[in-house]
Structure formats: C-alpha cells, structure tokens
Design a protein around this motif. Structure first.
Motif, short mmCIF file in Angstrom:
data_model
loop_
_atom_site.label_atom_id
_atom_site.label_comp_id
_atom_site.label_asym_id
_atom_site.label_seq_id
_atom_site.Cartn_x
_atom_site.Cartn_y
_atom_site.Cartn_z
N ALA A 78 -1.98 6.46 1.55
CA ALA A 78 -3.30 5.95 1.95
C ALA A 78 -4.10 5.52 0.72
O ALA A 78 -4.88 4.57 0.77
N TYR A 102 -3.82 1.87 -3.02
CA TYR A 102 -4.63 0.77 -3.56
C TYR A 102 -6.12 1.08 -3.50
O TYR A 102 -6.95 0.18 -3.46
N ILE A 128 -10.07 2.94 5.56
CA ILE A 128 -8.87 3.71 5.24
C ILE A 128 -8.52 4.56 6.46
O ILE A 128 -9.42 5.13 7.09
N LEU A 129 -7.25 4.58 6.82
CA LEU A 129 -6.78 5.45 7.91
C LEU A 129 -5.63 6.31 7.39
O LEU A 129 -4.88 5.88 6.50
N LEU A 150 -5.22 0.21 15.21
CA LEU A 150 -6.47 0.97 15.23
C LEU A 150 -7.49 0.46 14.21
O LEU A 150 -8.70 0.44 14.48
C1 LIG Z 1 -5.27 -1.28 5.84
C2 LIG Z 1 -5.09 -0.26 6.96
C3 LIG Z 1 -6.45 0.33 7.32
C4 LIG Z 1 -4.48 -0.97 8.17
O1 LIG Z 1 -4.45 -0.05 9.23
P1 LIG Z 1 -3.60 -0.28 10.57
O2 LIG Z 1 -4.32 0.47 11.67
O3 LIG Z 1 -2.19 0.02 10.33
O4 LIG Z 1 -3.79 -1.86 10.82
P2 LIG Z 1 -3.59 -2.60 12.20
O5 LIG Z 1 -2.50 -1.89 12.97
O6 LIG Z 1 -4.92 -2.76 12.88
O7 LIG Z 1 -3.00 -4.00 11.71
C5 LIG Z 1 -3.80 -5.12 11.45
C6 LIG Z 1 -2.88 -6.28 11.06
O8 LIG Z 1 -2.31 -6.02 9.79
C7 LIG Z 1 -0.89 -6.06 9.86
N1 LIG Z 1 -0.32 -5.02 9.03
C8 LIG Z 1 -0.53 -3.69 9.11
N2 LIG Z 1 0.19 -3.04 8.17
C9 LIG Z 1 0.86 -4.02 7.48
C10 LIG Z 1 1.74 -4.00 6.36
N3 LIG Z 1 2.09 -2.85 5.78
N4 LIG Z 1 2.22 -5.18 5.90
C11 LIG Z 1 1.86 -6.34 6.48
N5 LIG Z 1 1.01 -6.43 7.54
C12 LIG Z 1 0.53 -5.27 8.02
C13 LIG Z 1 -0.58 -5.79 11.30
O9 LIG Z 1 0.69 -6.29 11.63
C14 LIG Z 1 -1.71 -6.44 12.02
O10 LIG Z 1 -1.50 -7.83 12.20
P3 LIG Z 1 -0.80 -8.38 13.56
O11 LIG Z 1 -1.63 -7.84 14.69
O12 LIG Z 1 -0.90 -9.84 13.39
O13 LIG Z 1 0.57 -7.83 13.58
C15 LIG Z 1 -4.14 0.88 6.51
O14 LIG Z 1 -2.93 0.33 6.07
C16 LIG Z 1 -4.72 1.74 5.40
O15 LIG Z 1 -5.45 2.71 5.66
N6 LIG Z 1 -4.37 1.42 4.14
C17 LIG Z 1 -4.79 2.25 3.00
C18 LIG Z 1 -6.26 2.09 2.67
C19 LIG Z 1 -6.59 0.77 2.03
O16 LIG Z 1 -5.81 0.22 1.26
N7 LIG Z 1 -7.81 0.29 2.35
C20 LIG Z 1 -8.30 -0.95 1.84
C21 LIG Z 1 -8.83 -0.88 0.46
S1 LIG Z 1 -9.54 -2.46 -0.03
#
Ligand SMILES: CC(C)(COP(=O)(O)OP(=O)(O)OC[C@H]1O[C@@H](n2cnc3c(N)ncnc32)[C@H](O)[C@@H]1OP(=O)(O)O)[C@@H](O)C(=O)NCCC(=O)NCCS
Length: 163
Positions: free
Chosen positions: A29, A32, A85-86, A95
C-alpha cells in the motif's frame, strides 16, 4: 457522511487507529506513498490525530469504511490535492473508483478550489489508471521530486478542473 452502494465515507475517528495502521504499515500500500511504511503505530496516531483535527475549510478527507472496517482513506487533505489509499486486501474490486466518484463532487462542493490536483509516481499504474478513469489529465512531469528512504522518485502531475 457519504454512503455509496458498498461504502460509508466518513470523518476520521481515533478508534480507526488499528484499522488504519494495517493500511499505513503495509509495504504494498505504501510503495508509492511519500514515506516508508509506518513501523510504529505512533506514526499512524499522528496522521489520524491530524485528520481528526483537520479544519473543514481547508480539508475534505474521508475514511473509507467497507463491511464495518476502515480500509483506507480518500479525499483532500490539503486544499486541492487529492489522495487515496486502500488496504491491498480490497484492491481490484472497484472500491477506490466508487469512493472517489462520490468524494470528488463533495470536495468541489466543500472547498473553494478551481481544480483538483494529484502528484503520482510514474510507476504507480493503479493510481494513474484510476485518476484517468475519473477524468484527471496529465499537466506535467518532473524528475527526482521526492526522496523516500534511499530512493528518489519522480512525479506525474494531473489535474481535474471544477466541472
Ligand atoms: C490506487 C488504489 C487506491 C486503487 O484501488 P482499487 O480499489 O484497486 O482501484 P479500482 O478497483 O477502483 O480500479 C480503478 C481502475 O484502475 C485499474 N487498476 C487497479 N489496479 C491496477 C493495477 N495494479 N494496474 C493497472 N490498473 C489497475 C482498474 O482496472 C480500474 O480500471 P478499469 O475499471 O478500467 O479496469 C490502490 O491500488 C492503492 O491503495 N494503492 C496504494 C496507494 C497509492 O499509491 N495511492 C496513491 C498515491 S498518489
């Protein structure tokens, strides 16, 4: 408080500490994020204390609650800058998109900002995809903008104008 089909988006409470520490101590999580994973729960307590105390005129930030657990956060901590962040156990279920689709109109209603901005590591594919899907567009890039631990990170800047 905002409710969506699957989520409750609400203000932070101090009893979110353990759930949020599971998020902010998770290496995937935090890959980045702008700091290394929190090793000490006191770091999460400081973050949470700031969220609880945040002024509603400058911040519009939400704990994301799913199945009665706090699984992350989404919103504007500082004027105009979106963050989210999730916990990885809940990734890939749509979500984050569900949360931000509700949070973004709320932020534009609550804060006097012309646009929302995001600063994302270019390797952070999930966040870039999510923001693109929400209508954010790239406005610029810069190298070596942030040092986290021993590593220098770059930035992609994105913006979503007020509708
Ligand atoms: C970014 C984050 C919140 C996404 O959460 P998530 O609930 O998995 O996202 P969603 O399921 O709503 O997906 C949204 C879109 O992103 C895409 N996506 C999700 N994870 C992906 C990945 N690892 N690689 C490419 N695309 C991805 C999904 O496919 C979706 O697009 P689609 O509907 O066209 O398929 C999660 O990965 C996270 O918490 N990351 C760490 C924290 C972070 O980096 N925050 C941002 C700091 S700037």
């Amino acid at each position: 408080m905002i409710t969506t089909e699957r989520l409750c988006l609400r203000r932070a409470r101090m009893d979110d500490l353990e759930d949020l520490h599971r998020v902010f101590s998770h290496p995937a999580a935090m890959r980045y994020w702008d700091s290394l994973p929190y090793e000490d729960i006191e770091q999460t307590r400081r973050l949470l204390t700031g969220m609880v105390a945040a002024s509603e005129t400058e911040s519009d930030d939400f704990v994301v609650e799913y199945q009665e657990r706090a699984i992350g956060k989404a919103g504007c901590w500082r004027m105009g800058e979106i963050g989210f962040i999730l916990h990885p156990d809940y990734w890939g279920l749509g979500l984050a998109h569900e949360a931000l689709s509700a949070v973004i109109p709320h932020v534009f209603g609550a804060l006097p900002v012309d646009c929302l901005e995001a600063d994302v590591d270019p390797r952070n594919d999930a966040s870039l995809k999510l923001l693109a899907k929400l209508g954010f567009r790239e406005t610029g890039r810069a190298e070596r903008t942030l040092q986290v631990g021993d590593e220098w990170c770059d930035s992609v800047y994105l913006a979503l104008p007020r509708p």
